[in-house]
Design a protein around this motif. Structure first.
Motif, PDB file in Angstrom:
ATOM      1  N   THR A  65     -82.698  22.735  15.344  1.00 54.32           N
ATOM      2  CA  THR A  65     -81.368  22.872  15.962  1.00 54.32           C
ATOM      3  C   THR A  65     -81.432  22.497  17.451  1.00 54.32           C
ATOM      4  O   THR A  65     -80.494  21.938  17.999  1.00 54.32           O
ATOM      5  CB  THR A  65     -80.816  24.310  15.835  1.00 54.32           C
ATOM      6  OG1 THR A  65     -81.792  25.199  16.325  1.00 54.32           O
ATOM      7  CG2 THR A  65     -80.476  24.649  14.404  1.00 54.32           C
ATOM      8  N   LEU A  66     -82.582  22.829  18.053  1.00 58.77           N
ATOM      9  CA  LEU A  66     -82.752  22.478  19.471  1.00 58.77           C
ATOM     10  C   LEU A  66     -82.752  20.956  19.639  1.00 58.77           C
ATOM     11  O   LEU A  66     -82.171  20.421  20.583  1.00 58.77           O
ATOM     12  CB  LEU A  66     -84.072  23.067  19.975  1.00 58.77           C
ATOM     13  CG  LEU A  66     -84.249  23.142  21.488  1.00 58.77           C
ATOM     14  CD1 LEU A  66     -83.343  24.203  22.070  1.00 58.77           C
ATOM     15  CD2 LEU A  66     -85.690  23.440  21.847  1.00 58.77           C
ATOM     16  N   LEU A  67     -83.376  20.275  18.699  1.00 61.00           N
ATOM     17  CA  LEU A  67     -83.491  18.818  18.810  1.00 61.00           C
ATOM     18  C   LEU A  67     -82.171  18.106  18.507  1.00 61.00           C
ATOM     19  O   LEU A  67     -81.989  16.950  18.851  1.00 61.00           O
ATOM     20  CB  LEU A  67     -84.586  18.297  17.877  1.00 61.00           C
ATOM     21  CG  LEU A  67     -85.993  18.830  18.152  1.00 61.00           C
ATOM     22  CD1 LEU A  67     -86.996  18.159  17.229  1.00 61.00           C
ATOM     23  CD2 LEU A  67     -86.409  18.622  19.595  1.00 61.00           C
ATOM     24  N   SER A  68     -81.257  18.819  17.852  1.00 59.76           N
ATOM     25  CA  SER A  68     -79.948  18.218  17.581  1.00 59.76           C
ATOM     26  C   SER A  68     -79.035  18.321  18.788  1.00 59.76           C
ATOM     27  O   SER A  68     -78.020  17.662  18.862  1.00 59.76           O
ATOM     28  CB  SER A  68     -79.266  18.923  16.412  1.00 59.76           C
ATOM     29  OG  SER A  68     -80.168  19.033  15.356  1.00 59.76           O
ATOM     30  N   ARG A  69     -79.420  19.170  19.714  1.00 52.90           N
ATOM     31  CA  ARG A  69     -78.588  19.351  20.915  1.00 52.90           C
ATOM     32  C   ARG A  69     -78.857  18.253  21.933  1.00 52.90           C
ATOM     33  O   ARG A  69     -79.844  17.534  21.852  1.00 52.90           O
ATOM     34  CB  ARG A  69     -78.869  20.724  21.537  1.00 52.90           C
ATOM     35  CG  ARG A  69     -78.207  21.851  20.757  1.00 52.90           C
ATOM     36  CD  ARG A  69     -78.706  23.218  21.158  1.00 52.90           C
ATOM     37  NE  ARG A  69     -78.846  23.402  22.600  1.00 52.90           N
ATOM     38  CZ  ARG A  69     -79.423  24.463  23.145  1.00 52.90           C
ATOM     39  NH1 ARG A  69     -79.879  25.429  22.393  1.00 52.90           N
ATOM     40  NH2 ARG A  69     -79.534  24.563  24.458  1.00 52.90           N
ATOM     41  N   SER A  70     -77.961  18.149  22.908  1.00 52.20           N
ATOM     42  CA  SER A  70     -78.151  17.173  23.982  1.00 52.20           C
ATOM     43  C   SER A  70     -79.499  17.404  24.660  1.00 52.20           C
ATOM     44  O   SER A  70     -79.886  18.546  24.904  1.00 52.20           O
ATOM     45  CB  SER A  70     -77.046  17.303  25.027  1.00 52.20           C
ATOM     46  OG  SER A  70     -75.831  16.850  24.498  1.00 52.20           O
ATOM     47  N   LEU A  71     -80.158  16.300  24.972  1.00 49.56           N
ATOM     48  CA  LEU A  71     -81.517  16.332  25.510  1.00 49.56           C
ATOM     49  C   LEU A  71     -81.633  17.252  26.737  1.00 49.56           C
ATOM     50  O   LEU A  71     -81.001  16.994  27.772  1.00 49.56           O
ATOM     51  CB  LEU A  71     -81.921  14.890  25.873  1.00 49.56           C
ATOM     52  CG  LEU A  71     -83.309  14.621  26.411  1.00 49.56           C
ATOM     53  CD1 LEU A  71     -84.384  15.155  25.478  1.00 49.56           C
ATOM     54  CD2 LEU A  71     -83.499  13.135  26.655  1.00 49.56           C
ATOM     55  N   LYS A  86     -90.248  22.463  28.453  1.00 48.46           N
ATOM     56  CA  LYS A  86     -91.657  22.077  28.506  1.00 48.46           C
ATOM     57  C   LYS A  86     -92.213  21.806  27.100  1.00 48.46           C
ATOM     58  O   LYS A  86     -92.998  20.891  26.894  1.00 48.46           O
ATOM     59  CB  LYS A  86     -92.488  23.151  29.219  1.00 48.46           C
ATOM     60  CG  LYS A  86     -92.100  23.339  30.692  1.00 48.46           C
ATOM     61  CD  LYS A  86     -92.306  22.069  31.510  1.00 48.46           C
ATOM     62  CE  LYS A  86     -91.753  22.161  32.921  1.00 48.46           C
ATOM     63  NZ  LYS A  86     -92.546  22.912  33.866  1.00 48.46           N
ATOM     64  N   ARG A  87     -91.755  22.602  26.149  1.00 45.22           N
ATOM     65  CA  ARG A  87     -92.194  22.350  24.766  1.00 45.22           C
ATOM     66  C   ARG A  87     -91.651  21.009  24.283  1.00 45.22           C
ATOM     67  O   ARG A  87     -92.316  20.267  23.571  1.00 45.22           O
ATOM     68  CB  ARG A  87     -91.719  23.476  23.841  1.00 45.22           C
ATOM     69  CG  ARG A  87     -92.725  24.605  23.756  1.00 45.22           C
ATOM     70  CD  ARG A  87     -92.328  25.595  22.705  1.00 45.22           C
ATOM     71  NE  ARG A  87     -91.263  26.468  23.193  1.00 45.22           N
ATOM     72  CZ  ARG A  87     -90.381  27.070  22.403  1.00 45.22           C
ATOM     73  NH1 ARG A  87     -90.423  26.880  21.094  1.00 45.22           N
ATOM     74  NH2 ARG A  87     -89.471  27.852  22.913  1.00 45.22           N
ATOM     75  N   ASN A  88     -90.442  20.708  24.733  1.00 45.26           N
ATOM     76  CA  ASN A  88     -89.837  19.418  24.371  1.00 45.26           C
ATOM     77  C   ASN A  88     -90.646  18.264  24.965  1.00 45.26           C
ATOM     78  O   ASN A  88     -90.813  17.217  24.337  1.00 45.26           O
ATOM     79  CB  ASN A  88     -88.380  19.386  24.860  1.00 45.26           C
ATOM     80  CG  ASN A  88     -87.593  18.221  24.279  1.00 45.26           C
ATOM     81  OD1 ASN A  88     -88.053  17.535  23.370  1.00 45.26           O
ATOM     82  ND2 ASN A  88     -86.418  17.984  24.808  1.00 45.26           N
ATOM     83  N   GLU A  89     -91.177  18.464  26.169  1.00 42.06           N
ATOM     84  CA  GLU A  89     -92.018  17.426  26.771  1.00 42.06           C
ATOM     85  C   GLU A  89     -93.259  17.182  25.918  1.00 42.06           C
ATOM     86  O   GLU A  89     -93.640  16.043  25.658  1.00 42.06           O
ATOM     87  CB  GLU A  89     -92.436  17.828  28.197  1.00 42.06           C
ATOM     88  CG  GLU A  89     -91.316  17.876  29.210  1.00 42.06           C
ATOM     89  CD  GLU A  89     -90.714  16.506  29.478  1.00 42.06           C
ATOM     90  OE1 GLU A  89     -89.597  16.268  28.993  1.00 42.06           O
ATOM     91  OE2 GLU A  89     -91.339  15.680  30.161  1.00 42.06           O
ATOM     92  N   VAL A  90     -93.881  18.278  25.485  1.00 44.24           N
ATOM     93  CA  VAL A  90     -95.108  18.132  24.694  1.00 44.24           C
ATOM     94  C   VAL A  90     -94.782  17.556  23.305  1.00 44.24           C
ATOM     95  O   VAL A  90     -95.549  16.775  22.748  1.00 44.24           O
ATOM     96  CB  VAL A  90     -95.882  19.469  24.598  1.00 44.24           C
ATOM     97  CG1 VAL A  90     -97.151  19.295  23.769  1.00 44.24           C
ATOM     98  CG2 VAL A  90     -96.244  19.953  25.992  1.00 44.24           C
ATOM     99  N   PHE A  91     -93.604  17.913  22.801  1.00 42.59           N
ATOM    100  CA  PHE A  91     -93.154  17.327  21.537  1.00 42.59           C
ATOM    101  C   PHE A  91     -93.029  15.798  21.679  1.00 42.59           C
ATOM    102  O   PHE A  91     -93.507  15.031  20.831  1.00 42.59           O
ATOM    103  CB  PHE A  91     -91.811  17.945  21.123  1.00 42.59           C
ATOM    104  CG  PHE A  91     -91.080  17.180  20.055  1.00 42.59           C
ATOM    105  CD1 PHE A  91     -91.561  17.136  18.753  1.00 42.59           C
ATOM    106  CD2 PHE A  91     -89.915  16.481  20.358  1.00 42.59           C
ATOM    107  CE1 PHE A  91     -90.893  16.419  17.769  1.00 42.59           C
ATOM    108  CE2 PHE A  91     -89.240  15.756  19.376  1.00 42.59           C
ATOM    109  CZ  PHE A  91     -89.732  15.723  18.087  1.00 42.59           C
TER     110      PHE A  91
END
Lengths: 251, 438
Positions: free
Chosen positions: A136-142, A152-157
């Protein structure tokens, strides 16, 4: 893999990097430590190609290429990845669509075919598990409205998705609680391979408990004033940066 | 060929002739207003940034009722927006309602020539609502539309009717030979509990300059819901001044999206009159002028009765030497207590020669209200561009992705899926985003 020679850089007319020398080989983890304002983030930004800075001298070779001659997107294509200290919020662009574009552009640069929807989702699922990030987080605006830890987790992703040869983590631990640091560090560690390398830029030693460096360099006043092994980080933690400042002042 | 200079004499003569016509009185009044006020100049406060007088410098062809239609049905098929084959079509050709081309495909909806509606069972509705918008427009261009009124259309949506497909208003201008001056007019009535989607689209054929002065008035009764989508992506030789006037006369809702991508000069007046308690209206706009285009959106929310809610978000992207204008007026009358009215206008300038004039205008005479407004003008976020580039995305594509993201929250307000997908496509094409799905 990365060879920095006598690199100098300005922001406006102020000299921030005053001659950096650094060699990073495949399979190694390097840490750059230093107090605020020493030039750590500038070094990370210059390597990623931010045009905010003027490179005034020196050279950077990345896998045999003149890194400074490449555009930021070409550097990404060559396998350089910067995990931002402050990831930028992009309204109206979902992380999934962003990642699809990013990955396929990088693949195009590397002469690979774009992934189709099925392949992409499979890869994404696998990498999401790595950093414990929710769909759900990844479906949201960056990054928009993400907490510090989520950013930060998104960066590592993203790093996991792009599989860079050299990952530069710019203050990736700042603002994170201990659980988030563990998640981020586990993510980074699980991506380590013989043929890639990591450069950790950090103010504090604590991240280095989880991402253990082979070499530690201390940046002070735009120069690397000391290099050592992970013990140097512990010494800095104990004695603070003042002892380095005092030492360099007397030299 | 007729020129605007002698249009008064012509219409005066026409309206002096014998013959019963229930529209005569309103036309006569409008003609006098036109004589008094004329075509607005930039000295007129409401027209400060939009110069329409130059559009009247040339001989303009005013279409004649009953003339042979310059198109066939097949011509029209090719012009229809994709995904609208099932729609109820209200076709205007050169500003004149064409009964021959208009088609009703759903039940509960009817189209009647305005002159006939003014005399049959719809007469009380026409009398009560036709020309209501003229109270809000003190300029001769709007008055001229009413004074000239011929072959207008009346649309009736019956009580509790929910037509399965939208009403698709197609304004076709034949600009293959002469400068055209078109003045389509229609009145839409949503009876109690009716629900209607309207798609309003202009299409110009040919390369000669043409000017459309359009007035659409809509009346929304108790518990009815009007969705209105105005799409402007017309030819570069086409200019349009349009007024969309939505009057809520019972507790009811409206949802309006205005997307302006092309056109030499575009001026949209959107009026929302909240003339009953507990009405709710949402207005969204996206304007993306390029080249030397000029796009002006003037919105007005008139809170007449208490307990109404309105929300407004307009976004603009100006490139090249283009100009944008946003003027958002919110009027809260003394008795309109407990009004909630919000307005926001955001602009991106892509070139040093592009410009935008934005002006919120709140006039509040009640003391227990919540109103807010805000506007921003900026450039694309350089940090955002670098962030995307650092992930392997080229600079041009990064800019396009940011602009697409900027437009997204307006596009998401287009509820009919086929229409939204088509607008997405147009915008992706404009931004040269094709490769992956967004």
């Amino acid at each position: 893999m990365l060879s920095i020679k006598n690199l100098t850089a300005n922001i406006e007319d102020r000299e921030i990097l005053k001659g950096i020398n650094l060699e990073i080989k495949a399979g190694e983890v390097h840490a750059i430590m230093g107090p605020n304002g020493s030039g750590k983030s500038t070094l990370a930004s210059v390597l990623a190609g931010r045009d905010h800075y003027d490179v005034t001298g020196g050279s950077v070779e990345f896998n045999g290429k003149d890194l400074l001659d490449l555009k930021p997107e070409e550097r990404a294509g060559e396998g350089l990845f910067l995990a931002f200290q402050y990831p930028v919020e992009i309204p109206g662009l979902s992380t999934i669509n962003f990642m699809k574009t990013s990955l396929n552009e990088v693949r195009k640069y590397r002469g690979q075919d774009p992934l189709d929807a099925v392949q992409f989702l499979k890869l994404m699922k696998e990498k999401m598990a790595l950093v414990n990030i929710d769909k759900t987080l990844l479906s949201r605006s960056l990054n928009e409205g993400f907490s510090g830890g989520e950013k930060k987790r998104n960066e590592v992703f993203q790093m996991a998705m792009l599989e860079p040869k050299l990952a530069i983590l710019d203050e990736t631990d700042s603002g994170l609680d201990i659980d988030a640091i563990r998640i981020v560090a586990n993510g980074v560690n699980s991506l380590r391979r013989e043929d890639n390398a990591v450069l950790v830029v950090t103010h504090y030693q604590r991240l280095l408990d989880y991402i253990v460096p082979d070499f530690v360099h201390v940046l002070w006043n735009g120069k690397i004033v000391r290099s050592g092994t992970k013990e140097l980080a512990l010494e800095l933690e104990e004695r603070g940066y003042d002892f380095i400042k005092n030492e360099t002042a007397t030299v | 060929m007729e020129n605007i200079d002698n249009i008064y004499e012509q219409l005066d003569k026409e309206l002096s002739m014998n013959g019963a016509d229930n529209l005569r009185e309103i036309r006569r009044g409008a003609l006098e207003k036109f004589r008094r006020t004329g075509i607005p100049t930039t000295r007129h406060e409401e027209w400060k940034y939009t110069r329409v007088s130059s559009l009247f410098n040339k001989q303009l062809n005013l279409p004649v009722s009953g003339a042979d239609l310059p198109f066939t049905r097949e011509d029209l098929d090719a012009l229809r927006l994709p995904g609208q084959a099932e729609a109820n079509e209200l076709v205007f050709i050169n500003g004149l309602y064409s009964a021959a081309f208009s088609v009703i495909r759903s039940s509960g909806i009817e189209i009647v020539p305005l002159a006939i509606a003014a005399e049959n069972e719809y007469a009380p509705i026409v009398k009560a609502h036709l020309g209501h918008s003229s109270k809000y427009h003190e300029d001769g261009l709007h008055a001229l539309n009413t004074a000239w009124l011929r072959d207008g259309a009346f649309v009736s949506v019956k009580k509790s009717a929910v037509p399965e497909h939208p009403l698709y208003i197609i304004n076709i201008a034949d600009a293959r030979k002469q400068h055209q001056f078109l003045q389509p007019r229609c009145l839409i009535h949503l009876a109690a509990r009716a629900v209607l989607q309207v798609i309003d689209n202009n299409i110009t054929i040919g390369n000669v300059d043409c000017l459309t002065s359009q007035v659409v008035e809509a009346v929304v009764e108790e518990a009815a819901f009007l969705e209105y989508y105005k799409l402007q992506h017309d030819a570069p030789n086409s200019s349009i001044v349009s007024t969309t006037h939505i009057r809520h006369v019972g507790k009811s809702n409206s949802h309006v999206v205005t997307i302006s991508l092309d056109g030499k000069l575009v001026r949209n007046n959107l009026n929302i009159v909240l003339d009953a308690e507990h009405c709710e209206s949402h207005m969204y706009g996206l304007y993306m002028p390029k080249g030397d285009d000029h796009i002006d959106n003037h919105t007005l929310v008139d809170n007449v009765k208490p307990h109404c809610f309105s929300n407004e978000l307009y976004k603009g992207v100006m490139s090249d030497r283009s100009t944008g204008v946003f003027n958002g007026k919110i009027f809260v009358r003394q008795q309109a207590q407990k009004t909630n009215a919000y307005q926001s206008n955001k602009n991106i300038l892509l070139s040093p020669e592009a410009s935008v004039n934005t002006k919120p205008q709140l006039e509040i005479f009640a003391d227990d209200v919540k109103c807010s407004h805000g506007c921003t003008i900026g450039q694309l976020d350089e940090d955002g561009i670098f962030y995307l580039r650092s992930r392997g995305i080229s600079e041009d594509m990064a800019r396009s992705l940011l602009l697409h993201g900027f437009a997204t929250d307006i596009l998401e307000q287009i509820k009919p899926l086929a229409l939204r997908n088509y607008m997405e496509e147009l915008i992706n094409h404009r931004l040269e985003l094709k490769e992956y799905e967004y």
